[in-house]
Scaffold this motif. Structure first.
Motif, short mmCIF file in Angstrom:
data_model
loop_
_atom_site.label_atom_id
_atom_site.label_comp_id
_atom_site.label_asym_id
_atom_site.label_seq_id
_atom_site.Cartn_x
_atom_site.Cartn_y
_atom_site.Cartn_z
N ASN A 105 0.77 -1.25 0.00
CA ASN A 105 0.00 0.00 0.00
C ASN A 105 0.80 1.29 0.00
N SER A 106 2.09 1.21 0.25
CA SER A 106 2.87 2.45 0.36
C SER A 106 4.34 2.14 0.15
N GLY A 107 5.13 3.21 0.10
CA GLY A 107 6.57 3.02 -0.10
C GLY A 107 7.24 2.37 1.10
N THR A 108 6.86 2.83 2.27
CA THR A 108 7.50 2.28 3.46
C THR A 108 7.16 0.79 3.62
N GLU A 109 5.95 0.43 3.27
CA GLU A 109 5.55 -0.98 3.39
C GLU A 109 6.29 -1.83 2.35
N ALA A 110 6.49 -1.27 1.17
CA ALA A 110 7.27 -2.00 0.15
C ALA A 110 8.69 -2.25 0.66
N ASN A 111 9.27 -1.21 1.30
CA ASN A 111 10.65 -1.38 1.80
C ASN A 111 10.72 -2.35 2.97
N GLU A 112 9.74 -2.31 3.85
CA GLU A 112 9.70 -3.30 4.96
C GLU A 112 9.72 -4.71 4.38
N GLY A 133 19.85 8.56 2.35
CA GLY A 133 18.70 7.86 1.74
C GLY A 133 17.47 7.98 2.63
N PHE A 134 16.31 8.07 2.00
CA PHE A 134 15.04 8.06 2.76
C PHE A 134 14.25 6.83 2.34
N HIS A 135 13.78 6.06 3.33
CA HIS A 135 13.08 4.82 2.99
C HIS A 135 11.70 4.69 3.63
N GLY A 136 11.27 5.68 4.42
CA GLY A 136 9.93 5.62 5.00
C GLY A 136 9.95 5.72 6.50
N ARG A 137 8.77 5.60 7.10
CA ARG A 137 8.64 5.93 8.52
C ARG A 137 8.18 4.77 9.38
N ILE A 185 19.20 0.86 -1.29
CA ILE A 185 19.71 2.15 -1.75
C ILE A 185 18.63 2.91 -2.53
N GLU A 186 18.54 4.20 -2.24
CA GLU A 186 17.69 5.10 -3.03
C GLU A 186 18.61 5.60 -4.15
N PRO A 187 18.41 5.15 -5.38
CA PRO A 187 19.43 5.40 -6.42
C PRO A 187 19.72 6.88 -6.69
N SER A 190 16.46 11.68 -3.35
CA SER A 190 15.61 12.84 -3.62
C SER A 190 15.54 13.80 -2.43
N MET A 191 15.05 13.29 -1.31
CA MET A 191 14.81 14.19 -0.19
C MET A 191 16.10 14.83 0.33
N ALA A 192 17.20 14.12 0.19
CA ALA A 192 18.48 14.65 0.67
C ALA A 192 18.96 15.83 -0.19
N PHE A 218 16.84 -1.85 -4.75
CA PHE A 218 16.73 -0.45 -5.18
C PHE A 218 15.38 0.08 -4.70
N ASP A 219 15.43 1.11 -3.86
CA ASP A 219 14.21 1.80 -3.45
C ASP A 219 13.88 2.79 -4.57
N GLU A 220 12.95 2.36 -5.45
CA GLU A 220 12.58 3.20 -6.60
C GLU A 220 11.20 3.84 -6.37
N VAL A 221 10.92 4.11 -5.12
CA VAL A 221 9.65 4.77 -4.79
C VAL A 221 9.56 6.11 -5.53
N GLN A 222 10.69 6.79 -5.68
CA GLN A 222 10.67 8.05 -6.46
C GLN A 222 11.21 7.85 -7.88
N THR A 223 12.26 7.05 -8.03
CA THR A 223 12.90 6.97 -9.36
C THR A 223 12.14 6.06 -10.32
N LEU A 249 8.47 0.05 -5.18
CA LEU A 249 7.75 1.11 -5.87
C LEU A 249 6.59 1.62 -5.03
N ALA A 250 6.18 2.85 -5.26
CA ALA A 250 4.94 3.41 -4.68
C ALA A 250 4.68 4.72 -5.44
N LYS A 251 4.42 5.78 -4.73
CA LYS A 251 4.19 7.12 -5.28
C LYS A 251 3.49 7.13 -6.65
N SER A 252 4.25 7.18 -7.76
CA SER A 252 3.64 7.35 -9.08
C SER A 252 2.83 6.14 -9.54
C1 LIG Z 1 12.62 7.08 -1.77
C2 LIG Z 1 11.44 6.89 -0.86
N1 LIG Z 1 11.26 5.70 -0.27
C3 LIG Z 1 10.22 5.47 0.55
C4 LIG Z 1 9.30 6.46 0.84
C5 LIG Z 1 8.15 6.18 1.75
O1 LIG Z 1 6.99 6.12 0.99
P1 LIG Z 1 5.56 6.28 1.68
O2 LIG Z 1 5.44 7.69 2.15
O3 LIG Z 1 4.58 5.93 0.59
O4 LIG Z 1 5.53 5.30 2.80
C6 LIG Z 1 9.46 7.73 0.25
C7 LIG Z 1 8.52 8.82 0.56
O5 LIG Z 1 8.76 9.97 0.37
C8 LIG Z 1 10.56 7.94 -0.61
O6 LIG Z 1 10.74 9.13 -1.20
#
Ligand SMILES: Cc1ncc(COP(=O)(O)O)c(C=O)c1O
Length: 394
Positions: A105-112, A133-137, A185-187, A190-192, A218-223, A249-252
């Motif tokens: 359902n989300s990026g953080t869940e995909a990474n978990e 790197g940012f991977h979620g909360r 790795i967030e390739p 973005s947030m950084a 590869f955390d491609e939630v953004q890429t 993947l998530a976001k887009s």
């Molecule tokens: C690279 C990356 N990974 C993971 C996440 C977490 O995604 P979500 O907010 O859908 O849990 C984000 C969110 O900004 C992100 O930019």
């Protein structure tokens, strides 16, 4: 309702944890949104890197509507045609080595789930991730997030997480070992502030992981999903053709309908047994209809080529703009680096009807526009404001 009334209500009843722009968005089309006060904004932040196909893309809207009239939801306890077709399409546009999808359902869940898969595939615990790197909360994802205050917010952190400097293969050699389950790795960070590494860095990481039997994620939630001008960073020239074992993947992916996914290779897929992973809403019909329509719209309207054009036009238009140090990033994941804090530019752009984003680097302004944005319109809108004398002075 006018803006002040909307603001009063939200502020009264929503937990005050988001820094918001002083606008209330009511409708959108393509790269444009309209506010409650009837003003039009060019959205170069893409609804937070989500609306890759543009706001309320007609094809996505129709797909959601038609699916909603048939069936809103049933879980993975039953088979579903739309789920099968969507998984097939997602695997078809992914690099060849990635053969199956797990929906969540989300990026953080995909990474978990990706980190859990790495542990399952290796029988080890250690996860290496990178500064910036940012991977979620959620617990494991925030423990892998070595960026600003985030990891601390997640305390007590999940054990066995190790930080490595981004872009430095020598330290990766030292830190990735035979106890390492996965390297996430967030390739493009973005947030950084849209930090990039060389293509050889990614092929180097692949070799180090292979030598140590560690899974590369590869955390491609953004890429992912076309944003860098490639369907995925994985396997592209940007990664010197390196394939990870898992792409998240998530976001887009759903054009705004919450959805995440892990794409996995044969080795990871074969290490997952029945009932090892799960989530109630993952693979729900509305989300699947949105994903399928999103992928088809990106493909049929050649938005990936357009994403490259956006970068090209931005590079041209920013040439010689005072205060601009360089343009970071690829495609529609861009950071304009200034020689001073970007906040006054962000404010000036918003004032002129252009939505952009800041980042953890105070000097980097982020652009994450819909992949369908008109490249000239985007480039001109940015350059016009940045060339104004007051921007230079700030
Ligand atoms: C690279 C990356 N990974 C993971 C996440 C977490 O995604 P979500 O907010 O859908 O849990 C984000 C969110 O900004 C992100 O930019």
């Amino acid at each position: 309702m006018n803006f002040n009334d909307i603001k009063l209500k939200e502020d009264a009843y929503q937990v005050a944890t988001y820094v918001k722009m002083p606008i209330a968005v009511e409708s959108g089309s393509g790269a444009w949104v309209w506010t409650s006060d009837g003003e039009r904004y060019l959205d170069l932040y893409g609804g937070h890197a989500v609306c890759a196909t543009g706001h309320s893309h007609p094809r996505v809207v129709v797909a959601i509507k038609e699916q909603a009239e048939k069936l809103l939801f049933y879980s993975n306890l039953v088979y579903s045609e739309i789920r099968g077709r969507t998984a097939e399409k997602l695997v078809a546009v992914a690099p060849g080595e990635l053969i199956q999808a797990f929906f969540c359902n989300s990026g953080t869940e995909a990474n978990e789930n990706a980190m859990r898969m790495a542990r399952m595939a290796t029988g080890r615990n250690k996860i290496v991730s990178f500064t910036g790197g940012f991977h979620g909360r959620t617990a494991d994802s925030i423990s892998a997030t070595f960026l600003g205050k985030y990891r601390k917010l997640g305390e007590p952190n999940v054990p066995h997480h190790v930080e490595a400097p981004f872009g430095d293969l020598e330290s990766a050699e030292r830190l990735i070992d035979r106890e390492t389950a996965g390297v996430i790795i967030e390739p493009i960070q973005s947030m950084a502030g849209v930090n990039e590494a060389t293509p050889e860095y990614f092929s180097g990481l692949r070799h180090i992981c292979d030598r140590n039997g560690a899974m590369l994620i590869f955390d491609e939630v953004q890429t992912g999903v076309g944003r860098t001008g490639n369907w995925f960073f994985a396997g592209s020239k940007l990664a010197a053709g390196a394939f990870p074992d898992v792409v998240t993947l998530a976001k887009s992916l759903g054009s705004g309908i919450p959805v995440g996914a892990c794409l996995v290779n044969e080795r990871v897929a074969s290490s997952i047994a029945l009932n090892d992973l799960g989530t109630t809403f993952g693979g729900g019909m509305i989300a699947m209809a949105a994903v399928l329509a999103t992928l088809e719209a990106i493909e049929d309207e050649d938005m990936i080529t357009n994403a490259r054009l956006v970068e090209e036009r931005l590079r041209d238009s920013l040439g010689g703009v005072p205060g601009v140090v360089r343009l970071r990033g690829k495609g529609c994941l861009l950071g304009i680096e200034f020689d001073s804090p970007c906040k006054p530019k962000y404010d000036a752009l918003l004032e002129s009807g252009v939505i952009t984003g800041t980042s953890s680097n105070p000097n980097v302004l982020r652009l994450l526009p819909p992949l369908c944005v008109d490249a000239d319109v985007a480039a001109d809108a940015i350059a016009d404001v940045l060339r104004k004398p007051f921007s230079v002075a700030t």
